[in-house]
Design a protein around this motif. Structure first.
Motif, mmCIF file in Angstrom:
data_model
loop_
_atom_site.group_PDB
_atom_site.id
_atom_site.type_symbol
_atom_site.label_atom_id
_atom_site.label_comp_id
_atom_site.label_asym_id
_atom_site.label_seq_id
_atom_site.Cartn_x
_atom_site.Cartn_y
_atom_site.Cartn_z
ATOM 1 N N SER A 184 -3.000 15.278 -3.069
ATOM 2 C CA SER A 184 -3.706 14.143 -3.679
ATOM 3 C C SER A 184 -3.249 12.828 -3.068
ATOM 4 N N THR A 185 -1.958 12.719 -2.739
ATOM 5 C CA THR A 185 -1.455 11.516 -2.063
ATOM 6 C C THR A 185 -2.079 11.369 -0.681
ATOM 7 N N PHE B 50 5.524 9.818 -7.105
ATOM 8 C CA PHE B 50 6.640 10.067 -8.013
ATOM 9 C C PHE B 50 6.168 10.217 -9.464
ATOM 10 N N VAL B 51 5.198 9.404 -9.875
ATOM 11 C CA VAL B 51 4.679 9.503 -11.246
ATOM 12 C C VAL B 51 4.156 10.897 -11.526
ATOM 13 N N HIS B 52 3.306 11.406 -10.646
ATOM 14 C CA HIS B 52 2.682 12.702 -10.884
ATOM 15 C C HIS B 52 3.654 13.855 -10.654
ATOM 16 N N THR B 53 4.586 13.691 -9.728
ATOM 17 C CA THR B 53 5.599 14.734 -9.508
ATOM 18 C C THR B 53 6.483 14.905 -10.727
ATOM 19 N N PHE B 54 6.971 13.788 -11.287
ATOM 20 C CA PHE B 54 7.914 13.883 -12.397
ATOM 21 C C PHE B 54 7.229 14.228 -13.721
ATOM 22 N N THR B 55 5.954 13.842 -13.893
ATOM 23 C CA THR B 55 5.249 14.299 -15.097
ATOM 24 C C THR B 55 5.019 15.806 -15.033
ATOM 25 N N GLY B 56 4.705 16.310 -13.835
ATOM 26 C CA GLY B 56 4.579 17.759 -13.675
ATOM 27 C C GLY B 56 5.902 18.463 -13.891
ATOM 28 N N MET B 57 6.978 17.859 -13.419
ATOM 29 C CA MET B 57 8.300 18.453 -13.597
ATOM 30 C C MET B 57 8.719 18.441 -15.067
ATOM 31 N N GLU B 58 8.357 17.380 -15.783
ATOM 32 C CA GLU B 58 8.644 17.309 -17.228
ATOM 33 C C GLU B 58 8.030 18.499 -17.952
ATOM 34 N N SER B 59 6.777 18.777 -17.653
ATOM 35 C CA SER B 59 6.095 19.914 -18.254
ATOM 36 C C SER B 59 6.774 21.220 -17.875
ATOM 37 N N GLY B 60 7.178 21.329 -16.604
ATOM 38 C CA GLY B 60 7.836 22.554 -16.145
ATOM 39 C C GLY B 60 9.182 22.784 -16.805
ATOM 40 N N VAL B 61 9.960 21.718 -16.997
ATOM 41 C CA VAL B 61 11.278 21.866 -17.636
ATOM 42 C C VAL B 61 11.121 22.285 -19.101
ATOM 43 N N THR C 141 -1.244 -0.957 -14.840
ATOM 44 C CA THR C 141 0.085 -1.539 -14.666
ATOM 45 C C THR C 141 0.892 -0.794 -13.616
ATOM 46 N N TYR C 142 0.397 0.361 -13.163
ATOM 47 C CA TYR C 142 1.056 1.102 -12.096
ATOM 48 C C TYR C 142 0.002 1.898 -11.330
ATOM 49 N N CYS C 143 0.404 2.434 -10.184
ATOM 50 C CA CYS C 143 -0.522 3.196 -9.346
ATOM 51 C C CYS C 143 -0.532 4.659 -9.781
ATOM 52 N N ASP C 144 -1.665 5.126 -10.259
ATOM 53 C CA ASP C 144 -1.843 6.564 -10.442
ATOM 54 C C ASP C 144 -3.048 7.004 -9.621
ATOM 55 N N HIS C 145 -3.219 8.295 -9.523
ATOM 56 C CA HIS C 145 -4.171 8.860 -8.574
ATOM 57 C C HIS C 145 -5.579 8.294 -8.733
ATOM 58 N N MET C 146 -6.179 8.434 -9.903
ATOM 59 C CA MET C 146 -7.581 8.054 -10.067
ATOM 60 C C MET C 146 -7.771 6.546 -10.190
ATOM 61 N N SER C 147 -6.776 5.826 -10.667
ATOM 62 C CA SER C 147 -6.894 4.365 -10.721
ATOM 63 C C SER C 147 -6.995 3.780 -9.324
ATOM 64 N N VAL C 148 -6.264 4.381 -8.379
ATOM 65 C CA VAL C 148 -6.345 3.932 -6.994
ATOM 66 C C VAL C 148 -7.637 4.433 -6.353
ATOM 67 N N PHE D 219 0.822 -1.208 0.000
ATOM 68 C CA PHE D 219 0.000 0.000 0.000
ATOM 69 C C PHE D 219 0.862 1.267 0.000
ATOM 70 N N LYS D 220 1.871 1.310 0.871
ATOM 71 C CA LYS D 220 2.728 2.501 0.939
ATOM 72 C C LYS D 220 3.578 2.642 -0.321
ATOM 73 N N ALA D 221 4.029 1.506 -0.864
ATOM 74 C CA ALA D 221 4.800 1.556 -2.108
ATOM 75 C C ALA D 221 3.940 2.073 -3.249
ATOM 76 N N CYS D 222 2.669 1.709 -3.264
ATOM 77 C CA CYS D 222 1.735 2.186 -4.287
ATOM 78 C C CYS D 222 1.565 3.697 -4.191
ATOM 79 N N LEU D 223 1.396 4.205 -2.969
ATOM 80 C CA LEU D 223 1.267 5.656 -2.773
ATOM 81 C C LEU D 223 2.546 6.378 -3.183
ATOM 82 N N ALA D 224 3.703 5.772 -2.877
ATOM 83 C CA ALA D 224 4.979 6.376 -3.261
ATOM 84 C C ALA D 224 5.112 6.434 -4.778
ATOM 85 N N GLN D 225 4.731 5.340 -5.445
ATOM 86 C CA GLN D 225 4.786 5.329 -6.906
ATOM 87 C C GLN D 225 3.859 6.383 -7.492
#
Length: 323
Positions: free
Chosen positions: A161-162, A105-116, A179-186, A96-102
């Motif tokens: 959101s986490t 990180f998924v949403h943080t780095f996608t947001g950072m990609e857009s920012g860069v 295949t991975y944990c994202d916000h709305m899938s969880v 459960f905690k690993a899912c929240l961590a994933q």
């Protein structure tokens, strides 16, 4: 329910169900994903090494490019190894905690990609509209602060959101169709009220995506005006050619993002007219396509990067002759 922690409604773990309906071809799907991931890792680490080792690339434009490569590596690594374990070995359980961590990180780095990408657009704006002040405006200190603010923006917007997802009650089961944990899938397997999660997710997407698209659009509008005002066609072509790779990177990022969000909204609000496996495949490509293609695009479209690659291999050839 055995998957619950005691009497609480918090599961000990989730089951990531992979790509439902395509279980028979999971192994075949894994090959292109693994190939793309390998290219992404090799290409981005290679690009970061070139920028670090070649003094000719110690300029703001390439520092931002190195930051983009670093973000790309983290973005695809946050999901792809886990996805490949599901497709190869059927290892679907995630703590459960690993899912929240994933998810974080998924949403943080996608947001950072857009920012860069936005920072890179501003870099091109300063380079073309204020060429004589380029080095004094984009100092190392400014670049470091801009990168930190971009990272901090992603972290601060994703933390709520986490937190919201962590405190939802889960009594519908613990199987996530992804295949991975994202916000709305969880969140959608919760038996609680997820309206706040849905609204907050949309607000964050608009804040990050809308703001970045606006900044990029304004930057390129000013760039276009500056380029058109140049006297010679050769000068106009040379000025705009420095933006070609960045424009390609924006397209590579935005096209999968558009189709991912389209399939998500159709799947959630449009009566499930698009099969869930299409949504899942597009979500994986959204995280994998930019990291795979960006090093190739910058290697092909940027003369300085091509020259750095040539110098690297010629240096290696010369060193081999010395033995």
């Amino acid at each position: 329910m055995s998957f619950l922690n005691g009497t609480s409604l918090t599961p000990a773990s989730f089951i990531l169900n992979g790509i439902p309906g395509l279980e028979d071809v999971h192994l075949w799907i894994s090959f292109p994903l693994c190939t793309m991931y390998s290219i992404a890792i090799i290409g981005n680490f290679g690009l970061m090494y070139l920028i670090y080792s070649d003094e000719a690339l110690h300029r703001p434009m390439y520092v931002f490019l190195a930051l983009l490569s670093f973000t790309d590596v983290l973005m695809c690594t946050s999901t792809l190894p886990n996805t490949l374990f599901i497709l190869w070995f059927n290892l679907k359980e995630i703590d459960f905690k690993a899912c929240l961590a994933q998810m974080f990180f998924v949403h943080t780095f996608t947001g950072m990609e857009s920012g860069v990408l936005t920072l890179m657009a501003l870099d091109r704006y300063v380079a073309i509209c204020f060429p004589l002040r380029y080095a004094t405006i984009l100092t190392n200190s400014v670049i470091a602060k801009a990168g930190f603010v971009t990272f901090l923006r992603g972290v601060m917007l994703v933390i709520p959101s986490t937190f919201l997802t962590k405190h939802l009650p889960y009594c519908k089961g613990n199987v996530i169709t992804h295949t991975y944990c994202d916000h709305m899938s969880v969140a959608k397997i919760s038996c609680g009220n997820v309206r706040v999660n849905t609204i907050y997710g949309l607000v964050v997407a608009l804040l990050i995506g809308g703001f970045d698209i606006l900044c990029i659009t304004i930057s390129y509008t000013m760039i276009l005006r500056a380029v058109v005002s140049l006297s010679s066609a050769d000068a106009r072509q040379k000025a705009f050619s420095t933006c070609t790779a960045h424009i390609c990177a924006i397209v590579i990022t935005c096209v999968p993002a558009f189709f991912t969000f389209f399939t998500f909204f159709t799947h959630r609000f449009g009566g499930h007219t698009i099969p869930s496996h299409i949504h899942i495949i597009m979500a994986n490509l959204y995280l994998l396509m930019p990291p795979t293609m960006n090093p190739i695009v910058y290697g092909v479209k940027t003369r300085q990067v091509r020259e750095s690659v040539i110098r690297f291999f010629l240096k290696g050839k010369d060193n081999s002759h010395n033995f």
